[in-house]
Write an enzyme that holds these catalytic residues in place. Structure first.
Site, PDB file in Angstrom:
ATOM      1  N   LYS A  22      53.141  38.580  42.832  1.00  0.00           N
ATOM      2  CA  LYS A  22      52.809  39.813  42.108  1.00  0.00           C
ATOM      3  C   LYS A  22      54.063  40.594  41.723  1.00  0.00           C
ATOM      4  O   LYS A  22      54.080  41.263  40.704  1.00  0.00           O
ATOM      5  CB  LYS A  22      51.822  40.675  42.898  1.00  0.00           C
ATOM      6  CG  LYS A  22      50.454  40.013  42.981  1.00  0.00           C
ATOM      7  CD  LYS A  22      49.284  40.973  42.913  1.00  0.00           C
ATOM      8  CE  LYS A  22      48.001  40.171  42.732  1.00  0.00           C
ATOM      9  NZ  LYS A  22      46.779  40.937  42.843  1.00  0.00           N
TER      10      LYS A  22
ATOM     11  N   LYS B 265      41.288  36.646  38.156  1.00  0.00           N
ATOM     12  CA  LYS B 265      40.398  37.507  37.376  1.00  0.00           C
ATOM     13  C   LYS B 265      41.133  38.551  36.535  1.00  0.00           C
ATOM     14  O   LYS B 265      40.535  39.161  35.676  1.00  0.00           O
ATOM     15  CB  LYS B 265      39.367  38.180  38.285  1.00  0.00           C
ATOM     16  CG  LYS B 265      39.933  39.121  39.324  1.00  0.00           C
ATOM     17  CD  LYS B 265      38.801  39.797  40.063  1.00  0.00           C
ATOM     18  CE  LYS B 265      39.151  40.207  41.466  1.00  0.00           C
ATOM     19  NZ  LYS B 265      40.369  41.004  41.654  1.00  0.00           N
TER      20      LYS B 265
ATOM     21  N   LYS C 281      46.437  29.129  39.823  1.00  0.00           N
ATOM     22  CA  LYS C 281      45.092  29.496  40.274  1.00  0.00           C
ATOM     23  C   LYS C 281      44.366  30.341  39.230  1.00  0.00           C
ATOM     24  O   LYS C 281      44.989  31.133  38.525  1.00  0.00           O
ATOM     25  CB  LYS C 281      45.241  30.199  41.637  1.00  0.00           C
ATOM     26  CG  LYS C 281      44.464  31.453  41.870  1.00  0.00           C
ATOM     27  CD  LYS C 281      44.786  32.100  43.197  1.00  0.00           C
ATOM     28  CE  LYS C 281      44.862  33.617  43.028  1.00  0.00           C
ATOM     29  NZ  LYS C 281      43.650  34.373  43.260  1.00  0.00           N
TER      30      LYS C 281
HETATM   31  P1  ATP Z   1      43.654  39.418  40.718  1.00  0.00           P
HETATM   32  O1  ATP Z   1      43.937  38.413  39.650  1.00  0.00           O
HETATM   33  O2  ATP Z   1      42.943  40.639  40.203  1.00  0.00           O
HETATM   34  O3  ATP Z   1      44.804  39.725  41.599  1.00  0.00           O
HETATM   35  P2  ATP Z   1      42.077  37.427  42.158  1.00  0.00           P
HETATM   36  O4  ATP Z   1      41.273  36.703  41.140  1.00  0.00           O
HETATM   37  O5  ATP Z   1      43.195  36.668  42.799  1.00  0.00           O
HETATM   38  O6  ATP Z   1      42.555  38.824  41.656  1.00  0.00           O
HETATM   39  P3  ATP Z   1      41.223  38.775  44.574  1.00  0.00           P
HETATM   40  O7  ATP Z   1      40.589  40.117  44.473  1.00  0.00           O
HETATM   41  O8  ATP Z   1      42.658  38.727  44.990  1.00  0.00           O
HETATM   42  O9  ATP Z   1      41.055  37.940  43.241  1.00  0.00           O
HETATM   43  O10 ATP Z   1      40.371  37.836  45.524  1.00  0.00           O
HETATM   44  C1  ATP Z   1      39.041  38.010  45.875  1.00  0.00           C
HETATM   45  C2  ATP Z   1      38.557  36.794  46.622  1.00  0.00           C
HETATM   46  O11 ATP Z   1      38.428  35.678  45.727  1.00  0.00           O
HETATM   47  C3  ATP Z   1      39.489  36.321  47.734  1.00  0.00           C
HETATM   48  O12 ATP Z   1      38.715  35.841  48.809  1.00  0.00           O
HETATM   49  C4  ATP Z   1      40.256  35.199  47.102  1.00  0.00           C
HETATM   50  O13 ATP Z   1      40.749  34.260  48.033  1.00  0.00           O
HETATM   51  C5  ATP Z   1      39.178  34.584  46.218  1.00  0.00           C
HETATM   52  N1  ATP Z   1      39.761  33.889  45.068  1.00  0.00           N
HETATM   53  C6  ATP Z   1      40.499  34.464  44.085  1.00  0.00           C
HETATM   54  N2  ATP Z   1      40.850  33.548  43.171  1.00  0.00           N
HETATM   55  C7  ATP Z   1      40.339  32.360  43.597  1.00  0.00           C
HETATM   56  C8  ATP Z   1      40.367  31.031  43.088  1.00  0.00           C
HETATM   57  N3  ATP Z   1      41.013  30.744  41.961  1.00  0.00           N
HETATM   58  N4  ATP Z   1      39.745  30.053  43.774  1.00  0.00           N
HETATM   59  C9  ATP Z   1      39.088  30.330  44.925  1.00  0.00           C
HETATM   60  N5  ATP Z   1      39.023  31.561  45.459  1.00  0.00           N
HETATM   61  C10 ATP Z   1      39.628  32.570  44.816  1.00  0.00           C
END
Ligand code: ATP
Ligand code: LTN
Length: 339
Positions: free
Chosen positions: A117, A202, A199
Site C-alpha cells: 500500500k 476491490k 490479487k
Molecule cells: P482494498 O483493495 O480495498 O484494499 P481488498 O479487496 O484487498 O481491499 P480487504 O478489505 O482488504 O479487501 O479484505 C477483505 C477480506 O477479503 C479479507 O478477508 C481478505 O483476505 C479477503 N480478500 C481480499 N481480496 C481477496 C482475494 N483476491 N482473494 C481472496 N480473498 C480476498
C-alpha cells in the site's frame, strides 16, 4: 447460559473501500455464511481501517451502509450474529493504542500489506497505514475470538495478532484468547482478471480487474469474456496451475462446490471460451438473488440502521469488559477508585 454464549466466537471484517468484489466473497464472506451455524458471528464494517487510504466522505458514508447490506444479502443472519460499524465502538481505538505499545516497529516493517500500500499510495504513507495491524489485532482480541475467516493475504496480520495476544498474556496473565485463522483451502487468493499475477482487489482503479458483487449481468459477461488467459485454447489438467485460466477454473470450482479433480473432469478437452461462458452463467445465477435481496434491504433504511445500532450496542458491552481487564492489568487507575 443461553445457547449463544456456549458457541465459540467467529469474527471478521472488511474495509469499506472500493466495491465489494468476488475475491472478498470467495476468500472471506462465503465462509462467514457457511460457518455461522456453529459460531457466534461478529461481522464488522471496518471504516477506521479504510481511512488509512484517503476516502471521499459521502462515498465512505454510503459504502458503510451498502457493505453492511451486502453482508446481510450474502446470508448473514442478523438475529444470530452481531453486525456493526467499527467506529461506533470506541473500544477498538482504545485497545489499539495499548497494543501499539506492545508492537515492535521491526514487526510492522515486515508487513507486506504495508509495503504494497505504501507503493500504491506514495503520496500518503501515513502512520495509520503503518500501525494498521495493531488496530486489526484490537478488533479481534476485544471479543475473545476463536476463529477469523479471511483470505490468504491476511495470514501475516493474523500471525501478528496471535503474537501480540501471547505477548500480553505472558507479560501479565491470561487476558486474551489466542485466535486461529480460517483460510480456505481453495479460493483464498482470487487473482485479478486483467493482471492474473496480482490479487483481485476491490479498490483497483481498473474495474475490469474485478467482478463487483453488484455488477449487472452484461457487465459480468463482458468482464469474464475479456479476462486475460494464455495462448492455449483447450483446458487440460495443467490449466489449474496456469495464471489466468487457473484462476477462472478456481472461481468456477468454488461457486459450484467442485474439487480439483471435479473441475478438471468437467472441463478437460473443452475450449477456454466454454469455461468463460459457463462461468458467466454461474456468476449471474449466483449474483441475481443476492442483488435482489440487497436492493430490498437498501430500501428499508430503518431496518438496516436498527441492525447496526443493535450490533454496536452488543459489541460495546463485550468490548468494554475486555478493555477494562486490560487497563487493570497494565496498571491504569480505574475511574472512581481514586479516593
Ligand atoms: P482494498 O483493495 O480495498 O484494499 P481488498 O479487496 O484487498 O481491499 P480487504 O478489505 O482488504 O479487501 O479484505 C477483505 C477480506 O477479503 C479479507 O478477508 C481478505 O483476505 C479477503 N480478500 C481480499 N481480496 C481477496 C482475494 N483476491 N482473494 C481472496 N480473498 C480476498
Ligand atoms: N485487515 C483486513 C480487514 C480487517 C479484518 C479485521 C479482518 C480489519 N479488521 C478483523 C478480520 C478480522 C483486510 O482485509 N485488509
Amino acid at each position: 447460559m443461553s445457547e449463544q454464549q456456549v458457541k465459540p466466537t467467529l469474527l471478521s471484517g472488511i474495509q469499506p473501500s472500493g466495491q465489494l468484489a468476488l475475491g472478498n466473497y470467495v476468500g472471506a464472506m462465503r465462509n462467514w455464511v457457511n460457518l455461522q451455524q456453529d459460531y457466534r458471528g461478529i461481522f464488522i464494517v471496518v471504516d477506521m481501517h479504510s481511512i488509512t487510504v484517503r476516502q471521499k466522505p459521502a462515498d465512505l458514508r454510503n459504502r458503510c451502509l451498502s457493505f453492511a447490506a451486502q453482508y446481510l444479502a450474502a446470508g448473514i443472519d442478523p438475529n444470530e450474529n452481531i453486525i456493526f460499524i467499527q467506529s461506533h465502538v470506541p473500544q477498538h481505538a482504545e485497545l489499539s493504542w495499548v497494543l501499539n505499545c506492545y508492537t515492535y516497529m521491526g514487526e510492522l516493517n515486515r508487513m507486506t500489506q504495508f509495503k504494497d500500500k505504501s507503493k500504491r499510495h506514495e503520496d500518503n504513507v501515513n502512520a495509520g497505514l503503518y500501525t494498521y495491524p495493531a488496530l486489526m489485532a484490537a478488533d479481534i482480541l476485544l471479543y475473545q475470538t476463536d476463529l477469523v475467516p479471511v483470505g490468504a493475504d491476511q495470514k501475516q496480520h493474523l500471525e501478528l495478532t496471535r503474537d501480540l495476544a501471547a505477548r500480553f498474556n505472558n507479560t501479565y496473565s491470561p487476558t486474551f484468547k489466542v485466535p486461529e485463522p480460517y483460510i480456505p483451502a481453495s479460493g483464498a487468493r482470487i487473482m485479478s482478471l486483467q493482471e492474473p499475477e496480482k490479487k483481485m482487489s476491490k479498490s483497483d482503479s481498473n474495474e475490469n480487474n474485478f467482478i463487483a458483487l453488484l455488477d449487472p449481468p452484461d457487465v459480468i459477461q463482458r468482464k469474464i469474456k475479456r479476462a486475460v488467459t494464455d495462448s492455449a485454447r483447450e483446458i487440460s489438467a495443467d490449466s489449474l496451475t496456469k495464471p489466468g485460466i487457473g484462476n477462472l477454473l478456481t472461481i468456477y470450482a468454488v461457486l459450484n462446490d467442485l474439487n480439483e479433480s471435479g473441475i478438471v473432469d468437467t472441463f478437460a478437452g473443452r475450449q477456454y471460451s466454454d469455461l468463460k461462458a459457463e462461468l458467466s452463467d454461474s456468476l449471474v445465477a449466483f449474483l441475481e438473488p443476492f442483488q435482489t435481496r440487497y436492493h430490498e434491504i437498501m430500501t428499508e433504511k430503518g431496518y438496516l440502521s436498527g441492525i447496526l445500532d443493535d450490533g454496536a450496542e452488543k459489541a460495546r458491552s463485550i468490548a468494554r469488559k475486555t478493555l477494562s481487564k486490560v487497563h487493570r492489568k497494565i496498571g491504569f487507575v480505574a475511574p472512581g477508585r481514586m479516593k
